[in-house]
Design an enzyme around this catalytic site. Structure first.
Site, PDB file in Angstrom:
ATOM      1  N   SER A 123      28.938  23.390  51.126  1.00  0.00           N
ATOM      2  CA  SER A 123      29.136  22.137  51.630  1.00  0.00           C
ATOM      3  C   SER A 123      29.942  20.864  50.684  1.00  0.00           C
ATOM      4  CB  SER A 123      26.738  21.209  51.501  1.00  0.00           C
ATOM      5  OG  SER A 123      27.023  20.152  52.435  1.00  0.00           O
ATOM      6  N   LYS A 155      24.669  17.369  47.209  1.00  0.00           N
ATOM      7  CA  LYS A 155      25.368  18.237  48.482  1.00  0.00           C
ATOM      8  C   LYS A 155      23.786  18.607  48.294  1.00  0.00           C
ATOM      9  CE  LYS A 155      28.029  17.331  51.055  1.00  0.00           C
ATOM     10  NZ  LYS A 155      27.700  16.398  51.768  1.00  0.00           N
ATOM     11  N   HIS A 167      22.504  10.614  41.515  1.00  0.00           N
ATOM     12  CA  HIS A 167      23.122  12.443  41.148  1.00  0.00           C
ATOM     13  C   HIS A 167      23.044  12.527  39.613  1.00  0.00           C
ATOM     14  CE1 HIS A 167      24.030  13.344  45.268  1.00  0.00           C
ATOM     15  NE2 HIS A 167      25.068  12.653  45.476  1.00  0.00           N
TER      16      HIS A 167
HETATM   17  P1  A3P Z   1      25.490  20.221  54.876  1.00  0.00           P
HETATM   18  O1  A3P Z   1      26.786  20.479  54.604  1.00  0.00           O
HETATM   19  O2  A3P Z   1      25.729  22.231  54.402  1.00  0.00           O
HETATM   20  O3  A3P Z   1      25.266  21.530  56.310  1.00  0.00           O
HETATM   21  P2  A3P Z   1      23.400  16.145  50.696  1.00  0.00           P
HETATM   22  O4  A3P Z   1      22.741  14.490  51.521  1.00  0.00           O
HETATM   23  O5  A3P Z   1      23.015  16.019  48.976  1.00  0.00           O
HETATM   24  O6  A3P Z   1      25.321  14.849  50.532  1.00  0.00           O
HETATM   25  O7  A3P Z   1      23.695  16.974  51.150  1.00  0.00           O
HETATM   26  C1  A3P Z   1      23.817  17.521  52.316  1.00  0.00           C
HETATM   27  C2  A3P Z   1      23.716  18.287  53.492  1.00  0.00           C
HETATM   28  O8  A3P Z   1      22.562  17.711  53.539  1.00  0.00           O
HETATM   29  C3  A3P Z   1      24.723  18.985  54.625  1.00  0.00           C
HETATM   30  O9  A3P Z   1      24.286  20.469  53.846  1.00  0.00           O
HETATM   31  C4  A3P Z   1      23.776  18.181  55.255  1.00  0.00           C
HETATM   32  O10 A3P Z   1      24.346  19.074  56.258  1.00  0.00           O
HETATM   33  C5  A3P Z   1      22.736  18.618  54.808  1.00  0.00           C
HETATM   34  N1  A3P Z   1      21.668  17.312  55.348  1.00  0.00           N
HETATM   35  C6  A3P Z   1      21.022  16.053  55.733  1.00  0.00           C
HETATM   36  N2  A3P Z   1      19.800  15.631  56.110  1.00  0.00           N
HETATM   37  C7  A3P Z   1      20.030  16.779  56.663  1.00  0.00           C
HETATM   38  C8  A3P Z   1      18.712  16.963  57.733  1.00  0.00           C
HETATM   39  N3  A3P Z   1      17.872  15.974  58.179  1.00  0.00           N
HETATM   40  N4  A3P Z   1      17.608  18.638  57.443  1.00  0.00           N
HETATM   41  C9  A3P Z   1      18.461  19.654  57.122  1.00  0.00           C
HETATM   42  N5  A3P Z   1      19.773  18.722  56.484  1.00  0.00           N
HETATM   43  C10 A3P Z   1      20.527  17.892  56.003  1.00  0.00           C
END
Ligand code: A3P
Length: 300
Positions: free
Chosen positions: A127, A42, A97
């Protein structure tokens, strides 16, 4: 049980097997031209995978528009994705991860490049809290209070955020690791892409950089079914309970945590990060280091 521990770290039985983790740690061979996208969950893993995919394809969006993200940048600790990682032609893009102590030992003798993306742990926690509600097989995160205590004590999937960050930060003198934050990506995606290209030794012209920035935006990724998690079947993830492309902002923790909870988090942060020789955008320059401060200075 949906969980098991491998060397003290919690994993889900749905995605990981002990044999795979042991193979990845001890036998998986990183190649010199591998690029590894490493994060604590996340923290912007998919975002960075999209950025790296677009850089590798010189800004051409066809790859990200036609191939699922986990095939472009497979997670090496997930058994069926490891198989893709082994079969993908070089230069490979890999994701993980894993904490440093479980990362392939072959890294120590390779020139493979690691991009490690971190995010304010409060936003990581928030998140995760929302995201875990979507997984059908996993335990419900419970109340915010309960989940926060699990997060702070490291009793969550992939273990403690603090230990993860500390383990990787210890490797910061290695020339083949690059640290960047979610907050920096958000503040200046173009500048971040340029820095990543420089680290990877990839020359992209300004039009190509522009295309990387445009196609890795939150809205583009949200609309791209290869990257927005919508291909994950309902049997695994209840898309009505959680959204992967949720908000994509920094500071959303302020909408969930009470003042008392944020102070509790702050105290745990200070205690756990004492002695860490790196500062991050969510810390203050002087005085009590806090996760709640606005970005104030560089972390390198
Ligand atoms: P939120 O849940 O705060 O919206 P991961 O890929 O490590 O699982 O992280 C997911 C988080 O990254 C989520 O955050 C998601 O919305 C955010 N995310 C994914 N793509 C993104 C982008 N292009 N710009 C900004 N945030 C992004």
């Amino acid at each position: 049980m949906p969980y098991f521990k491998y060397k003290g770290i919690l994993f889900t039985t749905e995605f990981c097997l002990e044999e795979t983790l042991s193979y990845v740690e001890n036998d998986f061979q990183l190649l010199d031209d591998d690029i590894v996208n490493v994060t604590y969950p996340k923290s912007g893993t998919h975002w960075m995978a999209e950025v790296l995919s677009l850089i590798l394809s010189h800004g051409d969006p066809s790859w990200v528009q036609n191939v699922p993200l986990w095939e472009r940048a497979p997670w090496i600790e997930i058994a069926d994705q490891l198989q893709m990682a082994l079969e993908n032609p070089p230069p490979r893009l890999l994701s993980t991860h894993l904490p440093f102590q479980l990362f392939p030992k072959s890294f120590l003798h390779s020139k493979a490049k690691v991009v490690y993306t971190l995010r304010n742990p409060r936003d990581v926690m928030v998140s995760s809290y929302h995201f875990f509600k979507g997984f059908k097989e996993l335990k419900d995160p419970g109340t915010v209070e309960e989940f926060m205590e699990s997060f702070l004590s490291g009793e969550v999937v992939y273990g403690s955020w603090f230990d993860h960050v500390k383990g990787w930060v210890e490797m910061k003198e290695r020339a083949n690791i690059f640290f960047i934050t979610y907050e920096e990506l958000q503040q200046d995606l173009r500048g971040s892409v340029q820095k990543i290209c420089h680290f990877l030794g990839k020359e992209l012209n300004s039009q190509q950089i522009e295309s990387v920035v445009e196609n890795a935006s939150f809205q583009k990724m949200k609309d791209n079914k290869m990257s927005n998690f919508s291909l994950i079947p309902e049997s695994v993830f209840d898309h009505t309970k959680a959204k992967f492309m949720r908000k994509g902002i920094s500071g959303d923790w302020k909408n969930l945590l009470t003042v008392a909870q944020s102070e509790r988090f702050d105290d745990a942060y200070q205690e756990s990060m004492r002695g860490v020789n790196m500062t991050f955008p969510w810390e203050r320059i002087t005085g009590r280091s806090s996760c709640c401060s606005p970005p104030s200075h560089s972390y390198v």
